[in-house]
Design a protein around this motif. Structure first.
Motif, PDB file in Angstrom:
ATOM      1  N   SER A 173       0.813  -1.225   0.000  1.00 15.17           N
ATOM      2  CA  SER A 173       0.000   0.000   0.000  1.00 15.17           C
ATOM      3  C   SER A 173       0.841   1.267   0.000  1.00 15.17           C
ATOM      4  O   SER A 173       0.310   2.359  -0.182  1.00 15.17           O
ATOM      5  CB  SER A 173      -0.930   0.017   1.218  1.00 15.17           C
ATOM      6  N   ILE A 174       2.155   1.144   0.220  1.00 16.04           N
ATOM      7  CA  ILE A 174       3.022   2.325   0.294  1.00 16.04           C
ATOM      8  C   ILE A 174       4.212   2.130  -0.636  1.00 16.04           C
ATOM      9  O   ILE A 174       4.862   1.078  -0.611  1.00 16.04           O
ATOM     10  CB  ILE A 174       3.522   2.570   1.734  1.00 16.04           C
ATOM     11  N   HIS A 175       4.468   3.151  -1.452  1.00 22.87           N
ATOM     12  CA  HIS A 175       5.643   3.122  -2.323  1.00 22.87           C
ATOM     13  C   HIS A 175       6.486   4.354  -2.009  1.00 22.87           C
ATOM     14  O   HIS A 175       6.003   5.487  -2.055  1.00 22.87           O
ATOM     15  CB  HIS A 175       5.232   3.141  -3.795  1.00 22.87           C
ATOM     16  N   VAL A 176       7.739   4.127  -1.679  1.00 22.71           N
ATOM     17  CA  VAL A 176       8.623   5.217  -1.284  1.00 22.71           C
ATOM     18  C   VAL A 176       9.836   5.229  -2.197  1.00 22.71           C
ATOM     19  O   VAL A 176      10.455   4.185  -2.432  1.00 22.71           O
ATOM     20  CB  VAL A 176       9.074   5.068   0.188  1.00 22.71           C
ATOM     21  N   GLU A 177      10.144   6.428  -2.730  1.00 23.21           N
ATOM     22  CA  GLU A 177      11.376   6.613  -3.493  1.00 23.21           C
ATOM     23  C   GLU A 177      12.272   7.542  -2.695  1.00 23.21           C
ATOM     24  O   GLU A 177      11.958   8.716  -2.509  1.00 23.21           O
ATOM     25  CB  GLU A 177      11.074   7.210  -4.865  1.00 23.21           C
ATOM     26  N   GLU A 182      17.020  10.188   6.679  1.00 28.41           N
ATOM     27  CA  GLU A 182      17.464  10.940   7.846  1.00 28.41           C
ATOM     28  C   GLU A 182      16.798  10.343   9.080  1.00 28.41           C
ATOM     29  O   GLU A 182      15.601  10.045   9.070  1.00 28.41           O
ATOM     30  CB  GLU A 182      17.083  12.422   7.714  1.00 28.41           C
ATOM     31  N   PHE A 183      17.585  10.202  10.141  1.00 27.68           N
ATOM     32  CA  PHE A 183      17.076   9.641  11.385  1.00 27.68           C
ATOM     33  C   PHE A 183      17.463  10.557  12.535  1.00 27.68           C
ATOM     34  O   PHE A 183      18.591  11.045  12.612  1.00 27.68           O
ATOM     35  CB  PHE A 183      17.663   8.242  11.636  1.00 27.68           C
ATOM     36  N   GLY A 184      16.501  10.786  13.424  1.00 26.62           N
ATOM     37  CA  GLY A 184      16.771  11.558  14.630  1.00 26.62           C
ATOM     38  C   GLY A 184      16.258  10.787  15.831  1.00 26.62           C
ATOM     39  O   GLY A 184      15.162  10.221  15.786  1.00 26.62           O
ATOM     40  N   SER A 185      17.044  10.768  16.897  1.00 24.40           N
ATOM     41  CA  SER A 185      16.658   9.994  18.081  1.00 24.40           C
ATOM     42  C   SER A 185      17.024  10.776  19.332  1.00 24.40           C
ATOM     43  O   SER A 185      18.043  11.475  19.373  1.00 24.40           O
ATOM     44  CB  SER A 185      17.367   8.633  18.082  1.00 24.40           C
ATOM     45  N   SER A 186      16.148  10.667  20.342  1.00 24.75           N
ATOM     46  CA  SER A 186      16.428  11.368  21.601  1.00 24.75           C
ATOM     47  C   SER A 186      17.616  10.744  22.337  1.00 24.75           C
ATOM     48  O   SER A 186      18.304  11.422  23.097  1.00 24.75           O
ATOM     49  CB  SER A 186      15.188  11.341  22.500  1.00 24.75           C
ATOM     50  N   HIS A 187      17.838   9.445  22.098  1.00 22.77           N
ATOM     51  CA  HIS A 187      18.957   8.712  22.706  1.00 22.77           C
ATOM     52  C   HIS A 187      19.591   7.837  21.626  1.00 22.77           C
ATOM     53  O   HIS A 187      18.930   7.473  20.650  1.00 22.77           O
ATOM     54  CB  HIS A 187      18.470   7.825  23.862  1.00 22.77           C
ATOM     55  N   PHE A 205       9.590  -0.895   2.672  1.00 25.43           N
ATOM     56  CA  PHE A 205       9.653   0.255   1.763  1.00 25.43           C
ATOM     57  C   PHE A 205      10.688   0.097   0.658  1.00 25.43           C
ATOM     58  O   PHE A 205      10.892   1.024  -0.128  1.00 25.43           O
ATOM     59  CB  PHE A 205       9.958   1.538   2.561  1.00 25.43           C
ATOM     60  N   ASP A 206      11.358  -1.048   0.629  1.00 24.21           N
ATOM     61  CA  ASP A 206      12.376  -1.309  -0.391  1.00 24.21           C
ATOM     62  C   ASP A 206      13.455  -0.231  -0.366  1.00 24.21           C
ATOM     63  O   ASP A 206      13.907   0.266  -1.399  1.00 24.21           O
ATOM     64  CB  ASP A 206      11.731  -1.383  -1.778  1.00 24.21           C
ATOM     65  N   VAL A 207      13.871   0.142   0.847  1.00 26.37           N
ATOM     66  CA  VAL A 207      14.909   1.155   1.037  1.00 26.37           C
ATOM     67  C   VAL A 207      16.043   0.512   1.827  1.00 26.37           C
ATOM     68  O   VAL A 207      15.854   0.106   2.985  1.00 26.37           O
ATOM     69  CB  VAL A 207      14.363   2.386   1.791  1.00 26.37           C
ATOM     70  N   ASN A 208      17.195   0.413   1.197  1.00 28.92           N
ATOM     71  CA  ASN A 208      18.355  -0.194   1.853  1.00 28.92           C
ATOM     72  C   ASN A 208      19.288   0.912   2.334  1.00 28.92           C
ATOM     73  O   ASN A 208      19.991   1.545   1.542  1.00 28.92           O
ATOM     74  CB  ASN A 208      19.094  -1.123   0.887  1.00 28.92           C
ATOM     75  N   VAL A 209      19.263   1.159   3.626  1.00 31.82           N
ATOM     76  CA  VAL A 209      20.096   2.209   4.214  1.00 31.82           C
ATOM     77  C   VAL A 209      20.681   1.696   5.526  1.00 31.82           C
ATOM     78  O   VAL A 209      20.120   0.807   6.178  1.00 31.82           O
ATOM     79  CB  VAL A 209      19.272   3.491   4.487  1.00 31.82           C
ATOM     80  N   ALA A 210      21.810   2.290   5.868  1.00 29.63           N
ATOM     81  CA  ALA A 210      22.408   2.027   7.184  1.00 29.63           C
ATOM     82  C   ALA A 210      22.022   3.182   8.092  1.00 29.63           C
ATOM     83  O   ALA A 210      22.246   4.348   7.761  1.00 29.63           O
ATOM     84  CB  ALA A 210      23.922   1.915   7.072  1.00 29.63           C
ATOM     85  N   ILE A 211      21.409   2.869   9.207  1.00 29.53           N
ATOM     86  CA  ILE A 211      20.903   3.915  10.095  1.00 29.53           C
ATOM     87  C   ILE A 211      22.056   4.547  10.859  1.00 29.53           C
ATOM     88  O   ILE A 211      22.795   3.880  11.579  1.00 29.53           O
ATOM     89  CB  ILE A 211      19.862   3.340  11.072  1.00 29.53           C
ATOM     90  N   GLU A 212      22.201   5.844  10.670  1.00 31.83           N
ATOM     91  CA  GLU A 212      23.143   6.643  11.451  1.00 31.83           C
ATOM     92  C   GLU A 212      22.318   7.782  12.048  1.00 31.83           C
ATOM     93  O   GLU A 212      22.129   8.829  11.435  1.00 31.83           O
ATOM     94  CB  GLU A 212      24.271   7.184  10.567  1.00 31.83           C
ATOM     95  N   GLU A 213      21.827   7.553  13.247  1.00 29.84           N
ATOM     96  CA  GLU A 213      20.913   8.525  13.821  1.00 29.84           C
ATOM     97  C   GLU A 213      21.652   9.754  14.337  1.00 29.84           C
ATOM     98  O   GLU A 213      22.818   9.680  14.711  1.00 29.84           O
ATOM     99  CB  GLU A 213      20.101   7.899  14.958  1.00 29.84           C
ATOM    100  N   ILE A 225      11.932   9.638  11.429  1.00 33.03           N
ATOM    101  CA  ILE A 225      12.494   9.044  10.216  1.00 33.03           C
ATOM    102  C   ILE A 225      11.968   9.834   9.018  1.00 33.03           C
ATOM    103  O   ILE A 225      10.770  10.133   8.939  1.00 33.03           O
ATOM    104  CB  ILE A 225      12.091   7.562  10.070  1.00 33.03           C
ATOM    105  N   ARG A 226      12.867  10.153   8.079  1.00 30.94           N
ATOM    106  CA  ARG A 226      12.464  10.793   6.829  1.00 30.94           C
ATOM    107  C   ARG A 226      13.024   9.988   5.673  1.00 30.94           C
ATOM    108  O   ARG A 226      14.240   9.864   5.514  1.00 30.94           O
ATOM    109  CB  ARG A 226      12.956  12.232   6.757  1.00 30.94           C
ATOM    110  N   LEU A 227      12.118   9.466   4.839  1.00 28.34           N
ATOM    111  CA  LEU A 227      12.492   8.715   3.642  1.00 28.34           C
ATOM    112  C   LEU A 227      11.835   9.403   2.443  1.00 28.34           C
ATOM    113  O   LEU A 227      10.658   9.178   2.149  1.00 28.34           O
ATOM    114  CB  LEU A 227      12.011   7.265   3.738  1.00 28.34           C
ATOM    115  N   GLY A 228      12.582  10.246   1.766  1.00 29.80           N
ATOM    116  CA  GLY A 228      11.991  10.979   0.654  1.00 29.80           C
ATOM    117  C   GLY A 228      10.848  11.850   1.145  1.00 29.80           C
ATOM    118  O   GLY A 228      11.024  12.731   1.982  1.00 29.80           O
ATOM    119  N   SER A 229       9.633  11.596   0.613  1.00 29.35           N
ATOM    120  CA  SER A 229       8.460  12.370   1.023  1.00 29.35           C
ATOM    121  C   SER A 229       7.775  11.791   2.255  1.00 29.35           C
ATOM    122  O   SER A 229       6.839  12.389   2.783  1.00 29.35           O
ATOM    123  CB  SER A 229       7.443  12.425  -0.129  1.00 29.35           C
TER     124      SER A 229
END
Length: 251
Positions: A173-177, A182-187, A205-213, A225-229
């Motif tokens: 139901s969701i398609h993300v390009e 971008e990742f933000g975390s309180s801790h 979401f078919d998004v291959n990323v390494a999380i660096e918060e 979390i921000r993935l495109g739109s």
């Protein structure tokens, strides 16, 4: 003898007298005819002149009547045209007045509307500022009251809650390009949390990323979390914002 001579003398005289009388009568008749003829001719000419004068007077009177009639017609026509022009001018003036009044009313309504809009914008701005202040105050109060240990546990609970929510997402139901994320975390995230999130993002979401918060203490707990739109805000700060909005609706 004397009588005979006398008669001889009288007869010629009588004849001469008679002849003279006849001549006189003839002359009188001739003169009378001449005078009467001239008089009749004069009378005829006079009558003809009078008749001609009468005809001319009649023609002149007819022309005068025609001119008066034409003048009266043109005068009436001119007055009628003038009346129509006056009425048209009055109508144009009335329409112009209506337009001016309508324009003035429109300008007044516009000014009032703009003033009301400005007032509404100021009110909205004040409400936003109050909401932001309320959220900031809640965050400050949270940091003052809640210990570091509790906030870390709360952060872990928020992250786990997000992971559970992502598990339930229908990937069809969701398609993300997204070229980047971008990742933000309180801790700082725990390794197992990072790994789980990376797996979910790749699978859902078919998004291959390494999380660096990026650590953002102002979030209080949870992460963004921000993935495109696509933007996901699973922070306690956002919960406070939503809570303030709900409280405002209730009021």
């Amino acid at each position: 003898m004397e009588n005979s001579v006398l008669m001889q003398m009288i007869v010629p005289l009588a004849i001469i007298g008679a002849a003279q009388l006849v001549v006189s009568i003839v002359l009188i008749v001739i003169l009378r005819k001449l005078l009467l003829g001239d008089t009749m001719n004069a009378i005829g000419r006079l009558k003809s002149a009078e008749e001609d004068l009468g005809r001319k007077e009649a023609d002149l009177q007819q022309k005068l009547d025609e001119h008066e009639t034409e003048f009266a017609r043109k005068q009436a026509e001119a007055e009628d045209n003038l009346q129509r022009q006056r009425e048209a001018s009055e109508q144009d003036l009335a329409k112009l007045k209506e337009r001016m009044v309508a324009d003035a009313r429109g300008q007044a309504d516009k000014i009032v509307s703009e003033a009301q809009l400005g007032k509404d914008k100021i009110r909205e701005q004040l409400v936003r500022e109050m909401n932001e202040k309320a959220v900031e105050f809640a965050g400050e109060l949270f940091r003052l009251v809640i210990s570091q240990t509790v906030t870390e546990s709360l952060n872990a609970a928020f992250v786990n809650e997000l992971i559970e929510a992502l598990e339930e997402v229908d990937e069809t139901s969701i398609h993300v390009e997204a070229a980047e994320a971008e990742f933000g975390s309180s801790h700082p995230l725990m390794p197992e949390q990072k790994k789980k999130l990376e797996e979910l993002l790749a699978r859902k979401f078919d998004v291959n990323v390494a999380i660096e918060e990026k650590v953002r203490p102002e979030l209080l707990a949870g992460l963004t979390i921000r993935l495109g739109s696509l933007e996901i805000d699973a922070s306690l700060l956002n919960r406070y914002r939503e809570g303030v909005g709900e409280m405002k609706k209730a009021v």
